[in-house]
Scaffold this motif. Structure first.
Motif, short mmCIF file in Angstrom:
data_model
loop_
_atom_site.label_atom_id
_atom_site.label_comp_id
_atom_site.label_asym_id
_atom_site.label_seq_id
_atom_site.Cartn_x
_atom_site.Cartn_y
_atom_site.Cartn_z
N THR A 202 -27.43 -46.32 -63.29
CA THR A 202 -27.53 -45.06 -64.04
C THR A 202 -26.72 -43.97 -63.36
OG1 THR A 202 -29.58 -44.55 -62.86
CG2 THR A 202 -29.79 -45.53 -65.05
N CYS B 188 -29.96 -42.50 -71.00
CA CYS B 188 -29.26 -42.58 -69.72
C CYS B 188 -27.80 -42.96 -69.94
CB CYS B 188 -29.88 -43.65 -68.83
SG CYS B 188 -31.53 -43.30 -68.28
N CYS C 272 -29.58 -39.26 -66.26
CA CYS C 272 -30.73 -39.58 -67.10
C CYS C 272 -31.39 -38.30 -67.59
CB CYS C 272 -31.77 -40.39 -66.33
SG CYS C 272 -31.19 -41.99 -65.77
N SER D 256 -34.03 -42.79 -63.08
CA SER D 256 -33.36 -41.70 -62.37
C SER D 256 -31.93 -42.12 -62.04
CB SER D 256 -34.13 -41.33 -61.10
OG SER D 256 -34.28 -42.46 -60.27
N THR E 137 -24.00 -44.92 -73.10
CA THR E 137 -25.29 -44.27 -73.23
C THR E 137 -26.30 -45.26 -73.82
OG1 THR E 137 -24.23 -42.14 -73.57
CG2 THR E 137 -26.53 -42.32 -74.24
#
Length: 116
Positions: free
Chosen positions: A47, A55, A50, A21, A14
């Motif tokens: 990612t 994210c 998110c 996105s 994280t």
């Protein structure tokens, strides 16, 4: 028999990050923070999810991501960010890419599955 690489070996971390996105190649932009890549940048991951300033980023394992330009060939390849959230094959003009194992490419969807 079908082949699937989904979820194999995935490691997520994280990070802080705004305006990103899911499915986007990202780079380190600060301490514990990721941001969008420019064209030719080395990416640190893709990612997965998110929201609200953070994210989950896939930093290793198999992942499917959009590509642009020439479809990357299967096998070991140097890839870099394409500046639009995806990846592309590294060109001689680029400063270096991320060495990935390309295991599949979907030319209709313009996606490539790689081992980070």
């Amino acid at each position: 028999m079908s082949v699937s690489f989904q979820g194999v070996g995935q490691v997520c971390a994280t990070f802080l990050g705004e305006g990103l996105s899911a499915g986007q190649a990202v780079k380190m932009s600060g301490r514990g923070t990721v941001g969008p890549c420019g064209d030719g940048d080395k990416f640190c991951g893709v990612t997965a999810h998110c929201g609200e300033g953070a994210c989950s980023v896939l930093v290793s394992g198999f992942v499917t991501v959009k590509y642009s330009g020439t479809v990357p060939g299967v096998g070991w390849a140097e890839l870099c960010a394409d500046g639009g959230g995806g990846v592309r094959s590294q060109g001689e003009q680029d400063g270096g890419g991320v060495r990935c194992l390309v295991v599949d490419a979907d030319t209709a969807e313009k996606t490539v599955t790689v081992l980070l």
